[in-house]
Design a protein around this motif. Sequence first.
Motif, short mmCIF file in Angstrom:
data_model
loop_
_atom_site.label_atom_id
_atom_site.label_comp_id
_atom_site.label_asym_id
_atom_site.label_seq_id
_atom_site.Cartn_x
_atom_site.Cartn_y
_atom_site.Cartn_z
N VAL A 247 -67.52 115.64 71.28
CA VAL A 247 -67.73 116.35 72.54
C VAL A 247 -66.41 116.93 73.02
O VAL A 247 -65.37 116.74 72.38
CB VAL A 247 -68.34 115.42 73.62
N ALA A 248 -66.46 117.66 74.13
CA ALA A 248 -65.23 118.23 74.70
C ALA A 248 -64.53 117.14 75.52
O ALA A 248 -65.19 116.40 76.25
CB ALA A 248 -65.56 119.43 75.58
N LEU A 249 -63.22 117.07 75.37
CA LEU A 249 -62.46 116.08 76.14
C LEU A 249 -62.74 116.26 77.65
O LEU A 249 -62.81 115.29 78.40
CB LEU A 249 -60.97 116.23 75.83
N SER A 250 -62.93 117.52 78.06
CA SER A 250 -63.17 117.79 79.48
C SER A 250 -64.41 117.07 80.01
O SER A 250 -64.54 116.83 81.20
CB SER A 250 -63.32 119.29 79.71
N GLN A 251 -65.34 116.70 79.12
CA GLN A 251 -66.57 116.05 79.56
C GLN A 251 -66.39 114.56 79.82
O GLN A 251 -67.17 113.95 80.54
CB GLN A 251 -67.66 116.23 78.49
N VAL A 252 -65.41 113.95 79.16
CA VAL A 252 -65.29 112.49 79.27
C VAL A 252 -63.99 112.04 79.93
O VAL A 252 -63.76 110.86 80.11
CB VAL A 252 -65.41 111.82 77.86
N ILE A 253 -63.15 113.02 80.31
CA ILE A 253 -61.84 112.63 80.83
C ILE A 253 -61.93 112.27 82.31
O ILE A 253 -62.72 112.83 83.07
CB ILE A 253 -60.83 113.79 80.62
N GLN A 254 -61.18 111.25 82.68
CA GLN A 254 -61.09 110.84 84.08
C GLN A 254 -59.65 110.39 84.32
O GLN A 254 -59.20 109.45 83.66
CB GLN A 254 -62.04 109.67 84.32
N ASP A 255 -58.97 111.04 85.21
CA ASP A 255 -57.57 110.70 85.50
C ASP A 255 -56.74 110.63 84.23
O ASP A 255 -55.96 109.70 84.03
CB ASP A 255 -57.49 109.37 86.25
N GLY A 256 -56.92 111.57 83.34
CA GLY A 256 -56.08 111.66 82.15
C GLY A 256 -56.47 110.72 81.04
O GLY A 256 -55.87 110.73 79.96
N GLU A 257 -57.49 109.86 81.25
CA GLU A 257 -57.92 108.92 80.21
C GLU A 257 -59.39 109.19 79.90
O GLU A 257 -60.10 109.79 80.68
CB GLU A 257 -57.81 107.48 80.74
N ILE A 258 -59.85 108.66 78.76
CA ILE A 258 -61.28 108.72 78.48
C ILE A 258 -61.97 107.73 79.42
O ILE A 258 -61.68 106.53 79.40
CB ILE A 258 -61.55 108.41 77.00
N GLY A 259 -62.86 108.26 80.28
CA GLY A 259 -63.36 107.49 81.42
C GLY A 259 -64.26 106.33 81.07
O GLY A 259 -64.06 105.21 81.54
#
Lengths: 225, 252
Positions: free
Chosen positions: B184-196
Motif C-alpha cells: 500500500v502507499a505509506l501515506s495510508q498507514v503513516i501516523q506521526d512519522g511511523e507506521i500507525g
Amino acid sequence: MGFSEADLQAIGLTLRLASLVTVVLLILGTPIAWWLARTRSRWKGPVGAVVALPLVLPPTVLGLYLLLLLGPNGPVGQFTQWLGLGLLPFTFWGLVVASVFYSLPFVVQPIQNAIEALGKRPLEVAATLRAGPWDRFFTVVVPLAKPGFFTAAILGFAHTVGEFGVVLMIGGNIPGATRVVSVQIYDHVEAMEYGQAHWLAATMVVFSFLVLLVLYSLNPNQRRF
Amino acid sequence: MRCISPLLAITVSLTSVAQAEEVSVAVAANFTGPMQEIAAAFAEDTEHEAKAAFGSSGKFYAQIKNGAPFEVFLSADAAKPARLAEDGFTVPGSNFTYALGSLVLWSADAERIPAGEGAAVLQAGEFRKLAIANPKTAPYGAAAVATLQALDVEDAIKPKLVQGENIAQTYQFVSTGNAELGFVALSQVIQDGEIGSGSGWRVPAELHEPIRQDAVVLTQGKDNPAAQALMEYLHGERARNIIRAYGYNLPE
C-alpha cells in the motif's frame, strides 16, 4: 480489433457464473417465493423486506459487509475455515455466494407474484383430486406460473451478468476466477484502452437489449420489472 | 450617511469576493489526506479556495478529456498529465512533480512483519494472499510488481496475488484481514512519522522506479489566478511539510 484472450476468458467466466447463480437461485428462491406468496405469518413483511434489500442498497454496502463477514475475522469466514473450505473472498465460489444475495429479489419477486396471481383455487381443486403437495407443485403451480419462473431466470441471469460493485469489492480481479466482463471493461477504461473497452461494452449493450427483448416479446404480461 | 454605510459594506464584500477565487481540483485518491490539509492551509494563507474531488486518476483522465470542469489535476502518476498535455488539454509547461510516493509492505497484524524483515517474509512465502493495486492502472501496483521482481519472488507469489482496483481498495483488503499482506502507499498507514497500526516494511526506493506524482494546470484553469496560486503554493514550505509528513518524498 476484436476480443483479446483475456476478454474471452472474462466472457466465459461471466457466463459460467451467471448460469450457476441462476440455477442456485431458482432452487433457493422458489421455496422462499412460495412461502412469501402463501403465508399469513407476521414474518412475511420482514422476510420480504430482507429479500428486497439488494434492490435499494448500493453494491458497496453489500460488498463491504460480505468482505467483513466472509473474511478471516467474520463469523461466516470462521465457519467456512472450520469446515475446511478456506475463505470465500477472492474465489469463484465467493462470487457465487455474493451474486446469489445480490440477485435474490430479481428471482423471488416474479415467482412470488406469479404464485400469488394463481390464487388458492387451482391447488384446492387439485387437492380434492388427491394430488399430493409435490404433485400439486409440479403439475399445477409450475405450469401455471411458468411465465413467472421464466422472468425470474432471465432477470437473475442478466442481473448477475450486469453485476459490478460487489464483484469489485470481494473479487480481487483474478483472471479466470473473479475477473468478470464488467471488471474487465472497468480495467480497460482505467488503462485508457478505450478501443477494447468499446468492444466489450457494446457487446454488453447488445446482449442486455436482446435479453430484455426476448423477455418482453415472449412474456408480455410480466412487465413489472 | 445612514443609507450609505450598508451600500459601502456591500461594495467592500464584493471586492473581497472578486479577489478570492475558487479553483476546482481533481486529486488522486492516495493524496486525499495531505490535500485536505493543504486546502485548509491554502485558504488561510491566500484567501483562495481549492475545491477538491478525490478519485482514481484513470477516471479523472477520462472525465477531463470529456469536458469535466476541473482546473488543476493532481495525478497519481506522471503518465496521465503527460498524455493530457499531448492531447492539448493542459496549459503547456505547467507539469511538475508534487510528490514522490513511498511503497510499504503492510499487514493489519502487528506481529506479521518483524521490523526490517519484509523481504524475508516475502521470500519465505508463508501467507495465503498478497494484495497489490492493479499494476496495469495504478502506479503503486506497478511498483509492487517491480519490487517482487527485484526480490526474485514474482513467480512464486503470483498465484497468491489479489488486485485492488486502486490503492484504497488494496488497503481495504489488507485492513479487513482478507489478505494477510499487501503493498500500500505509506501515506495510508503513516501516523506521526511511523507506521500507525499493524506492521510494515518500507520498501527501499531502489527496488522500483520512483512513483512520480505530477500536477498540471488544465485548459479551463488557464485564466484563473487561484489555479496558478495553488500550483505555486504546492512548491511552498508549508505544503511541502504537509506532503513530507504523510510519508511522501519530494523531488530535489
